[in-house]
Scaffold this motif. Structure first.
Motif, PDB file in Angstrom:
ATOM      1  N   THR A   1      -6.888  14.762  36.022  1.00  0.00           N
ATOM      2  CA  THR A   1      -5.571  15.405  35.965  1.00  0.00           C
ATOM      3  C   THR A   1      -4.469  14.427  36.320  1.00  0.00           C
ATOM      4  O   THR A   1      -3.390  14.433  35.704  1.00  0.00           O
ATOM      5  N   LEU A   2      -4.713  13.581  37.306  1.00  0.00           N
ATOM      6  CA  LEU A   2      -3.698  12.591  37.679  1.00  0.00           C
ATOM      7  C   LEU A   2      -3.411  11.645  36.515  1.00  0.00           C
ATOM      8  O   LEU A   2      -2.251  11.313  36.249  1.00  0.00           O
ATOM      9  N   LEU A   3      -4.449  11.214  35.803  1.00  0.00           N
ATOM     10  CA  LEU A   3      -4.241  10.376  34.621  1.00  0.00           C
ATOM     11  C   LEU A   3      -3.426  11.119  33.569  1.00  0.00           C
ATOM     12  O   LEU A   3      -2.536  10.537  32.935  1.00  0.00           O
ATOM     13  N   ALA A   4      -3.722  12.410  33.375  1.00  0.00           N
ATOM     14  CA  ALA A   4      -2.994  13.189  32.372  1.00  0.00           C
ATOM     15  C   ALA A   4      -1.525  13.325  32.736  1.00  0.00           C
ATOM     16  O   ALA A   4      -0.647  13.191  31.879  1.00  0.00           O
ATOM     17  N   VAL A   5      -1.246  13.585  34.014  1.00  0.00           N
ATOM     18  CA  VAL A   5       0.143  13.754  34.455  1.00  0.00           C
ATOM     19  C   VAL A   5       0.906  12.438  34.331  1.00  0.00           C
ATOM     20  O   VAL A   5       2.064  12.411  33.903  1.00  0.00           O
TER      21      VAL A   5
ATOM     22  N   ARG B   1       8.862  20.531  43.409  1.00  0.00           N
ATOM     23  CA  ARG B   1       7.808  21.237  44.154  1.00  0.00           C
ATOM     24  C   ARG B   1       6.883  21.980  43.209  1.00  0.00           C
ATOM     25  O   ARG B   1       5.675  22.100  43.472  1.00  0.00           O
ATOM     26  N   TRP B   2       7.416  22.469  42.084  1.00  0.00           N
ATOM     27  CA  TRP B   2       6.577  23.143  41.104  1.00  0.00           C
ATOM     28  C   TRP B   2       5.704  22.153  40.355  1.00  0.00           C
ATOM     29  O   TRP B   2       4.567  22.484  39.972  1.00  0.00           O
ATOM     30  N   VAL B   3       6.220  20.955  40.122  1.00  0.00           N
ATOM     31  CA  VAL B   3       5.412  19.909  39.481  1.00  0.00           C
ATOM     32  C   VAL B   3       4.227  19.555  40.374  1.00  0.00           C
ATOM     33  O   VAL B   3       3.089  19.410  39.903  1.00  0.00           O
ATOM     34  N   VAL B   4       4.474  19.418  41.675  1.00  0.00           N
ATOM     35  CA  VAL B   4       3.396  19.109  42.619  1.00  0.00           C
ATOM     36  C   VAL B   4       2.381  20.240  42.646  1.00  0.00           C
ATOM     37  O   VAL B   4       1.160  20.007  42.605  1.00  0.00           O
ATOM     38  N   LEU B   5       2.873  21.483  42.721  1.00  0.00           N
ATOM     39  CA  LEU B   5       1.970  22.636  42.733  1.00  0.00           C
ATOM     40  C   LEU B   5       1.150  22.701  41.447  1.00  0.00           C
ATOM     41  O   LEU B   5      -0.075  22.933  41.483  1.00  0.00           O
ATOM     42  N   ALA B   6       1.809  22.508  40.317  1.00  0.00           N
ATOM     43  CA  ALA B   6       1.110  22.569  39.029  1.00  0.00           C
ATOM     44  C   ALA B   6       0.024  21.503  38.943  1.00  0.00           C
ATOM     45  O   ALA B   6      -1.074  21.763  38.429  1.00  0.00           O
TER      46      ALA B   6
ATOM     47  N   ALA C   1      -3.909  22.361  38.549  1.00  0.00           N
ATOM     48  CA  ALA C   1      -4.580  21.804  37.369  1.00  0.00           C
ATOM     49  C   ALA C   1      -5.772  20.950  37.777  1.00  0.00           C
ATOM     50  O   ALA C   1      -6.827  20.980  37.121  1.00  0.00           O
ATOM     51  N   ALA C   2      -5.624  20.175  38.842  1.00  0.00           N
ATOM     52  CA  ALA C   2      -6.728  19.333  39.301  1.00  0.00           C
ATOM     53  C   ALA C   2      -7.914  20.183  39.738  1.00  0.00           C
ATOM     54  O   ALA C   2      -9.069  19.871  39.428  1.00  0.00           O
ATOM     55  N   TRP C   3      -7.636  21.282  40.459  1.00  0.00           N
ATOM     56  CA  TRP C   3      -8.720  22.157  40.904  1.00  0.00           C
ATOM     57  C   TRP C   3      -9.447  22.765  39.709  1.00  0.00           C
ATOM     58  O   TRP C   3     -10.673  22.745  39.639  1.00  0.00           O
ATOM     59  N   VAL C   4      -8.694  23.282  38.763  1.00  0.00           N
ATOM     60  CA  VAL C   4      -9.302  23.902  37.587  1.00  0.00           C
ATOM     61  C   VAL C   4     -10.083  22.867  36.781  1.00  0.00           C
ATOM     62  O   VAL C   4     -11.173  23.163  36.255  1.00  0.00           O
ATOM     63  N   SER C   5      -9.555  21.643  36.679  1.00  0.00           N
ATOM     64  CA  SER C   5     -10.234  20.619  35.872  1.00  0.00           C
ATOM     65  C   SER C   5     -11.598  20.267  36.452  1.00  0.00           C
ATOM     66  O   SER C   5     -12.552  20.021  35.707  1.00  0.00           O
ATOM     67  N   VAL C   6     -11.713  20.224  37.782  1.00  0.00           N
ATOM     68  CA  VAL C   6     -13.006  19.930  38.400  1.00  0.00           C
ATOM     69  C   VAL C   6     -13.984  21.074  38.144  1.00  0.00           C
ATOM     70  O   VAL C   6     -15.168  20.845  37.866  1.00  0.00           O
TER      71      VAL C   6
ATOM     72  N   ALA D   1      -7.688  18.519  44.251  1.00  0.00           N
ATOM     73  CA  ALA D   1      -6.360  19.133  44.145  1.00  0.00           C
ATOM     74  C   ALA D   1      -5.412  18.534  45.174  1.00  0.00           C
ATOM     75  O   ALA D   1      -4.254  18.212  44.854  1.00  0.00           O
ATOM     76  N   ALA D   2      -5.880  18.393  46.414  1.00  0.00           N
ATOM     77  CA  ALA D   2      -5.028  17.851  47.473  1.00  0.00           C
ATOM     78  C   ALA D   2      -4.645  16.408  47.182  1.00  0.00           C
ATOM     79  O   ALA D   2      -3.477  16.013  47.345  1.00  0.00           O
TER      80      ALA D   2
END
Length: 241
Positions: A72-76, A143-148, A152-157, A196-197
């Motif tokens: 997810t970090l790579l995607a963002v 803050r919404w970008v960080v939350l999103a 997304a990272a949690w769901v991707s795992v 996610a964290a």
């Protein structure tokens, strides 16, 4: 999450390999229409490689492991297509040079950590931001970008874990597939919290640095063209470039 050699039957290896080649080829074609940030991609590949080296065995004789994926970090930071190509490069290096993940199972690993890890993360990230934009009637703030990114990272795992189990169910001995479900899914659900964290923290730092840069540019522009707004958008985190 790396699948080792000798675990899956040849038919599944062929199917997953063909699917991975198709996804990577499409990513390469799609990338021709977008911006190619190779310097940032190289930095992202190095970070993901280090994260993958911190492998925690989940039992089963080392057949199953867990680690931060970084999809997810790579995607963002890079967008979905360059993110997928970067993850594929990392997985290929790990299989060919480090022996982490079987060479024959590279296609399956690309599906687990590339297609699921990167593309699912991207889709959820964009979906959350679109939902927030419709709800609030304005462009989501930092803050919404960080939350999103964290969601997304949690769901991707979780998605990667389900794809991993699906591949095991299709091509591994039934006893091993059953063990993969009972062992990997609970561990990966918990591991997703760490992913996610970590993803949200890195994105937050990137946004903070980008905001500082924007303020510096705006201050410099007061002597010329006036105040200048710099907006950080997904796939173009200036602070990470």
């Amino acid at each position: 999450m790396h699948i080792q050699s000798g675990v899956l039957d040849p038919g599944v290896l062929i199917v997953t390999g063909a699917a991975a080649i198709g996804a990577v080829t499409y990513a390469g074609v799609a990338l021709r229409r977008g911006e190619r940030r190779w310097g940032l991609a190289a930095a992202g590949a190095g970070a993901v490689l280090v994260a993958h080296l911190l492998d925690v065995p989940l039992g089963m004789g080392g057949t199953l492991t867990a680690h931060v994926i970084g999809g997810t970090l790579l995607a963002v930071a890079l967008g979905p297509w360059l993110g997928l190509l970067t993850m594929t490069g990392v997985l290929g290096f790990e299989a060919l040079v480090l022996g982490d993940g079987g060479v024959g199972a590279l296609g399956a690993n690309v599906l687990v950590m590339g297609v699921a890890g990167v593309l699912v993360g991207w889709a959820v990230y964009r979906g959350v931001l679109r939902a927030v934009a419709r709800w609030r009637g304005e462009l989501p703030g930092d803050r919404w970008v960080v939350l999103a990114s964290g969601v997304a990272a949690w769901v991707s795992v979780v998605a990667s874990s389900l794809v991993l189990w699906g591949v095991y169910a299709a091509g591994a001995p039934s006893q091993l597939a059953a063990r993969a479900w009972s062992v990997s899914i609970p561990h990966h659900l918990a591991w997703a919290v760490l992913e996610a964290a970590a993803t949200a923290a890195v994105v937050a730092v990137g946004l903070a640095l980008a905001g500082h840069r924007a303020r510096a540019l705006a201050h410099a522009d007061t002597m010329g063209a006036g105040h200048r707004q710099v907006r950080v958008i997904d796939g173009d985190l200036e602070a990470l470039g």
